[in-house]
Design a protein around this motif. Structure first.
Motif, PDB file in Angstrom:
ATOM      1  N   SER A   1      17.520   0.714  -8.070  1.00 36.69           N
ATOM      2  CA  SER A   1      17.512   1.639  -6.925  1.00 36.69           C
ATOM      3  C   SER A   1      17.290   0.678  -5.396  1.00 36.69           C
ATOM      4  N   GLY A   2      17.092  -0.499  -5.758  1.00 36.95           N
ATOM      5  CA  GLY A   2      17.229  -1.461  -4.487  1.00 36.95           C
ATOM      6  C   GLY A   2      15.924  -1.252  -3.570  1.00 36.95           C
ATOM      7  N   CYS A   3      14.635  -0.453  -4.089  1.00 32.35           N
ATOM      8  CA  CYS A   3      13.689  -0.172  -3.176  1.00 32.35           C
ATOM      9  C   CYS A   3      12.564  -0.845  -3.574  1.00 32.35           C
ATOM     10  N   PHE A   4      12.553  -1.624  -4.508  1.00 33.06           N
ATOM     11  CA  PHE A   4      11.418  -2.252  -4.830  1.00 33.06           C
ATOM     12  C   PHE A   4      11.640  -3.891  -5.244  1.00 33.06           C
ATOM     13  N   VAL A   5      10.608  -4.947  -4.715  1.00 36.66           N
ATOM     14  CA  VAL A   5      10.851  -6.174  -5.142  1.00 36.66           C
ATOM     15  C   VAL A   5      10.464  -6.719  -6.114  1.00 36.66           C
ATOM     16  N   SER A   6       9.380  -5.875  -7.078  1.00 37.61           N
ATOM     17  CA  SER A   6       9.101  -6.544  -8.316  1.00 37.61           C
ATOM     18  C   SER A   6       8.352  -5.298  -9.112  1.00 37.61           C
ATOM     19  N   SER A   7       8.303  -5.676 -10.161  1.00 36.26           N
ATOM     20  CA  SER A   7       7.748  -4.633 -11.319  1.00 36.26           C
ATOM     21  C   SER A   7       6.907  -5.284 -12.246  1.00 36.26           C
ATOM     22  N   ARG A   8       5.918  -4.294 -13.014  1.00 35.26           N
ATOM     23  CA  ARG A   8       5.320  -4.775 -13.820  1.00 35.26           C
ATOM     24  C   ARG A   8       4.940  -3.552 -14.749  1.00 35.26           C
ATOM     25  N   LEU A   9       4.929  -3.848 -16.120  1.00 39.98           N
ATOM     26  CA  LEU A   9       4.510  -2.935 -17.050  1.00 39.98           C
ATOM     27  C   LEU A   9       3.434  -3.100 -17.757  1.00 39.98           C
ATOM     28  N   LEU A  10       2.201  -2.516 -17.787  1.00 41.24           N
ATOM     29  CA  LEU A  10       1.250  -2.611 -18.387  1.00 41.24           C
ATOM     30  C   LEU A  10       0.613  -1.411 -19.475  1.00 41.24           C
ATOM     31  N   ARG A  11      -0.094  -1.824 -20.547  1.00 39.11           N
ATOM     32  CA  ARG A  11      -0.699  -0.986 -21.430  1.00 39.11           C
ATOM     33  C   ARG A  11      -2.127  -0.879 -21.146  1.00 39.11           C
ATOM     34  N   VAL A  12      -2.778   0.270 -21.010  1.00 39.52           N
ATOM     35  CA  VAL A  12      -3.938   0.286 -20.729  1.00 39.52           C
ATOM     36  C   VAL A  12      -4.731   0.203 -21.919  1.00 39.52           C
ATOM     37  N   VAL A  13      -5.967  -0.771 -21.845  1.00 36.73           N
ATOM     38  CA  VAL A  13      -6.730  -1.147 -23.120  1.00 36.73           C
ATOM     39  C   VAL A  13      -7.971   0.006 -22.954  1.00 36.73           C
ATOM     40  N   ASP A  14      -8.210   0.426 -23.984  1.00 36.90           N
ATOM     41  CA  ASP A  14      -9.314   1.280 -24.406  1.00 36.90           C
ATOM     42  C   ASP A  14      -9.306   2.618 -23.470  1.00 36.90           C
ATOM     43  N   SER A  15      -8.275   3.209 -23.379  1.00 36.95           N
ATOM     44  CA  SER A  15      -7.901   4.458 -22.503  1.00 36.95           C
ATOM     45  C   SER A  15      -8.734   5.494 -23.139  1.00 36.95           C
ATOM     46  N   PRO A  16      -9.400   6.188 -22.349  1.00 40.61           N
ATOM     47  CA  PRO A  16     -10.232   7.403 -22.733  1.00 40.61           C
ATOM     48  C   PRO A  16      -9.353   8.628 -23.224  1.00 40.61           C
ATOM     49  N   ASN A  17      -7.953   8.367 -22.910  1.00 37.76           N
ATOM     50  CA  ASN A  17      -6.883   9.780 -23.185  1.00 37.76           C
ATOM     51  C   ASN A  17      -6.486   9.329 -24.564  1.00 37.76           C
ATOM     52  N   GLU A  18      -5.760  10.556 -25.105  1.00 38.76           N
ATOM     53  CA  GLU A  18      -5.090  10.762 -26.350  1.00 38.76           C
ATOM     54  C   GLU A  18      -3.876   9.967 -26.251  1.00 38.76           C
ATOM     55  N   GLY A  19      -3.345   9.343 -27.378  1.00 43.94           N
ATOM     56  CA  GLY A  19      -2.004   8.484 -27.239  1.00 43.94           C
ATOM     57  C   GLY A  19      -2.083   7.308 -26.508  1.00 43.94           C
ATOM     58  N   VAL A  20      -1.108   6.661 -25.993  1.00 45.45           N
ATOM     59  CA  VAL A  20      -0.873   5.383 -25.750  1.00 45.45           C
ATOM     60  C   VAL A  20      -0.802   5.869 -23.986  1.00 45.45           C
ATOM     61  N   THR A  21      -1.482   4.767 -23.376  1.00 43.32           N
ATOM     62  CA  THR A  21      -1.475   4.749 -21.977  1.00 43.32           C
ATOM     63  C   THR A  21      -0.838   3.580 -21.355  1.00 43.32           C
ATOM     64  N   TYR A  22       0.418   3.731 -20.563  1.00 45.13           N
ATOM     65  CA  TYR A  22       1.064   2.648 -19.834  1.00 45.13           C
ATOM     66  C   TYR A  22       0.914   2.983 -18.211  1.00 45.13           C
ATOM     67  N   CYS A  23       0.828   1.835 -17.804  1.00 43.75           N
ATOM     68  CA  CYS A  23       1.259   1.742 -16.058  1.00 43.75           C
ATOM     69  C   CYS A  23       2.390   0.975 -15.719  1.00 43.75           C
TER      70      CYS A  23
END
Length: 100
Positions: free
Chosen positions: A33-55
């Protein structure tokens, strides 16, 4: 500088497929999109939610770039996301400003 963070909770059976899709489509499409200068993909460790949580975190030079992304690019990306993973994820986004 601003950070656009999207937290995504993906059902356990779909999370590996979602992660592959995010790497192959979601992150590249967002960066193209050209709107961002960098990105990061993370996985939440010990998430209190069901399933798998990513940021997914994207850095923008200014708030206007995030607004541009949300207006011009995000609607189509969201439609594709929903079409590929119907009822298999929940997400929410936050915008943060760097202080230091």
């Amino acid at each position: 500088m601003f950070l656009f963070n999207t937290t995504i909770m993906v059902e356990e059976p779909a999370h590996e497929e979602w992660l592959s899709w995010a790497r192959a489509y979601l992150v590249p499409e967002t960066m193209d999109s050209g709107c961002f200068v960098s990105s990061r993909l993370l996985r939440v460790v010990d998430s209190p939610n069901e399933g798998v949580t990513y940021c997914l975190q994207y850095v923008a030079d200014n708030r206007g770039k995030i607004d541009e992304f949300l207006t011009r690019h995000d609607p189509q990306i969201q439609r594709t996301h929903i079409a590929n993973f119907p009822n298999r994820f929940v997400s929410f986004s936050t915008i943060m400003e760097y202080i230091d």
